[in-house]
Structure formats: structure tokens, C-alpha cells
Design a protein around this motif. Structure first.
Motif, short mmCIF file in Angstrom:
data_model
loop_
_atom_site.label_atom_id
_atom_site.label_comp_id
_atom_site.label_asym_id
_atom_site.label_seq_id
_atom_site.Cartn_x
_atom_site.Cartn_y
_atom_site.Cartn_z
N TRP A 100 33.73 36.55 40.39
CA TRP A 100 34.70 37.64 40.53
C TRP A 100 35.27 38.04 39.18
O TRP A 100 35.43 39.23 38.88
CB TRP A 100 35.83 37.24 41.48
N VAL A 101 35.60 37.06 38.35
CA VAL A 101 36.15 37.37 37.03
C VAL A 101 35.12 38.13 36.19
O VAL A 101 35.47 39.06 35.45
CB VAL A 101 36.62 36.08 36.32
N HIS A 102 33.85 37.77 36.29
CA HIS A 102 32.81 38.53 35.59
C HIS A 102 32.78 39.98 36.07
O HIS A 102 32.61 40.91 35.28
CB HIS A 102 31.45 37.87 35.78
N GLY A 103 32.93 40.17 37.38
CA GLY A 103 33.00 41.54 37.90
C GLY A 103 34.22 42.27 37.39
O GLY A 103 34.17 43.48 37.11
N PHE A 104 35.33 41.55 37.25
CA PHE A 104 36.55 42.13 36.70
C PHE A 104 36.35 42.56 35.24
O PHE A 104 36.85 43.60 34.81
CB PHE A 104 37.68 41.10 36.81
N VAL A 105 35.58 41.76 34.49
CA VAL A 105 35.24 42.12 33.11
C VAL A 105 34.47 43.44 33.09
O VAL A 105 34.75 44.33 32.27
CB VAL A 105 34.41 41.01 32.44
N ASP A 106 33.52 43.59 34.00
CA ASP A 106 32.76 44.84 34.08
C ASP A 106 33.68 46.01 34.42
O ASP A 106 33.53 47.12 33.89
CB ASP A 106 31.65 44.73 35.13
N LEU A 118 44.51 37.15 34.71
CA LEU A 118 44.07 38.53 34.53
C LEU A 118 44.46 39.06 33.15
O LEU A 118 43.68 39.73 32.48
CB LEU A 118 44.66 39.42 35.62
N ARG A 119 45.68 38.75 32.72
CA ARG A 119 46.12 39.20 31.40
C ARG A 119 45.29 38.56 30.30
O ARG A 119 44.91 39.22 29.31
CB ARG A 119 47.60 38.86 31.21
N ALA A 120 44.99 37.26 30.43
CA ALA A 120 44.19 36.57 29.42
C ALA A 120 42.78 37.16 29.34
O ALA A 120 42.24 37.38 28.24
CB ALA A 120 44.13 35.07 29.74
N VAL A 121 42.19 37.42 30.50
CA VAL A 121 40.85 38.03 30.51
C VAL A 121 40.91 39.41 29.88
O VAL A 121 40.03 39.79 29.09
CB VAL A 121 40.31 38.10 31.95
N GLY A 122 41.94 40.17 30.20
CA GLY A 122 42.09 41.50 29.62
C GLY A 122 42.19 41.45 28.11
O GLY A 122 41.61 42.30 27.41
N ASP A 123 42.90 40.46 27.57
CA ASP A 123 43.00 40.33 26.12
C ASP A 123 41.64 40.03 25.50
O ASP A 123 41.31 40.53 24.42
CB ASP A 123 44.00 39.22 25.76
N LEU A 124 40.85 39.20 26.16
CA LEU A 124 39.51 38.89 25.64
C LEU A 124 38.61 40.12 25.68
O LEU A 124 37.84 40.37 24.74
CB LEU A 124 38.88 37.75 26.45
N VAL A 125 38.70 40.89 26.75
CA VAL A 125 37.86 42.08 26.89
C VAL A 125 38.25 43.14 25.86
O VAL A 125 37.39 43.90 25.38
CB VAL A 125 37.97 42.66 28.31
#
Length: 216
Positions: free
Chosen positions: A117-123, A180-187
């Protein structure tokens, strides 16, 4: 036989375009409405793919070409660029939200479902380059999208993390919003560096949830 125009401009027999007939499969939904919805989904999917590579400022003609329709058809569905971007955003937020329970049902473990799911969120985030510029001067519009994003997606990731914790696969005390915020920062770094593998970094981040963080 009389004909009328379908949503894509082609001629179809009266009684099958939904103007005075219904879909025989269920006897209720006008066929024309289903055609319009199908065309809109095709436009939204095409726009999402174009935005992922060219940003939300991509020429409208590029989106129309990717969907296989004319620019006039695109404008009939979405009169302004903001209309199109909002529709794409909502379409993809809905898809992300629906993916959570589906992945829990199909992936081998809750952790695998969470990572997928997180990978899909990255997309999903990858289609949002330049989103803020579309709403320059419209803080209320931008805020409304952020609220939609939080209200729809935080509960989905909460459910995934709860399942992964119940299975013993996730132990780190992180909230869904924090993740979600951490993933957003990485993206956010991805567009600036072609050598940056955002999926690898995100996988490392999520894999770290299997361990307790060290004491400060």
C-alpha cells in the motif's frame, strides 16, 4: 433508424445512448451515463499517468492524446485545468483508500499489505509534482484537498498498521499520519535526483517498523 451523438462524438442508434433507453443488463442505469463515466475514468487515468511524468502543468493536449480523445472532449468533461487536477486527485485518493482492504485480503501477510500500500501511495504522490502552483492564490481549494487526503487515507493506513501489529510484524510506535508525512518527505526528493531510488528508501523506512526504536 434514427441516430444521436455518443459522448465521444460518434453516431449511435437512438435508444442505446441512454437518452431514451436503459441498460438492458440492469434495466435502470442509462447507457449514456455509463459511457460518460467510462470516458471520464479513461481521461483521469491518462491524466494521472501524464502528471506522473510531466507534472500537473503538462499541456492539456498531452493529456487528451494519452486518453485518445480530442482536446474539445477533454474540456467538455473538465472545463478548466483545476477541474481536471481536482478530479484526478479525488480519483486517485479513492483508489488508494480502496486498495487498503483489498491488499489485506490478497497479500500473504499484513506487513506485505502495508508495504504494498505504501508503494502505491508513493506512486500516487508521484503524480502531484507542481500541485501547489495550480492553486496559487486559492488557499481554500488547496486546503480542501489536503483535508480530503488526510480524512480518507490516514484511517486506511491505520487499519493496515493495526493488522500488522496484531500479527507481530510491526512494533514501532508510529502513527499513520506520521508515516504518511515521512514517506511524503522521502518522495519530495525524487524529482530533483535521477539517481535517487525512492522506492528503496521507502522500503527501508517501512521495514524499520519491525523494530523498536532505540532509546533517546
Amino acid at each position: 433508424m434514427m441516430t444521436s451523438a455518443a459522448p465521444d462524438g460518434s453516431a449511435v442508434p437512438d435508444g442505446t445512448d441512454g437518452t431514451d433507453g436503459t441498460d438492458g443488463a440492469d434495466g435502470a442505469v442509462p447507457r449514456r451515463r455509463r459511457d460518460v463515466e467510462r470516458n471520464q475514468r479513461a481521461l483521469l487515468d491518462a491524466a494521472g499517468a501524464v502528471f506522473a511524468t510531466s507534472g500537473v502543468g503538462a499541456p492539456v493536449r498531452e493529456v487528451a492524446a494519452a486518453a485518445g480523445v480530442g482536446v474539445a472532449t477533454l474540456y467538455r468533461h473538465f472545463p478548466t485545468r483545476s477541474d481536471l487536477v481536482v478530479a484526478v486527485y479525488r480519483h486517485q485518493v479513492d483508489a488508494c483508500a480502496e486498495a487498503g482492504p483489498a491488499l489485506l485480503a490478497t497479500e500473504p501477510t499484513p506487513f506485505a499489505a502495508t508495504l504494498a500500500w505504501v508503494h502505491g501511495f508513493v506512486d500516487f504522490l508521484g503524480t502531484k509534482h507542481g500541485l501547489g502552483r495550480v492553486w496559487e492564490g486559492d488557499d481554500a481549494g488547496f486546503t480542501a484537498l489536503h483535508v480530503l487526503f488526510v480524512e480518507r487515507l490516514v484511517p486506511v493506513l491505520d487499519g493496515l498498521l493495526d493488522a500488522a501489529r496484531a500479527s507481530g510484524e510491526v512494533v514501532a510506535p508510529v502513527t499513520a499520519y506520521q508515516l504518511l508525512r515521512a514517506v511524503g518527505d522521502l518522495v519530495a526528493w525524487a524529482p530533483q535526483d535521477p539517481d535517487y531510488d525512492v522506492r528503496r528508501m521507502v522500503t527501508l523506512l517501512v521495514s524499520g517498523l519491525r523494530q523498536e526504536p532505540p532509546a533517546p
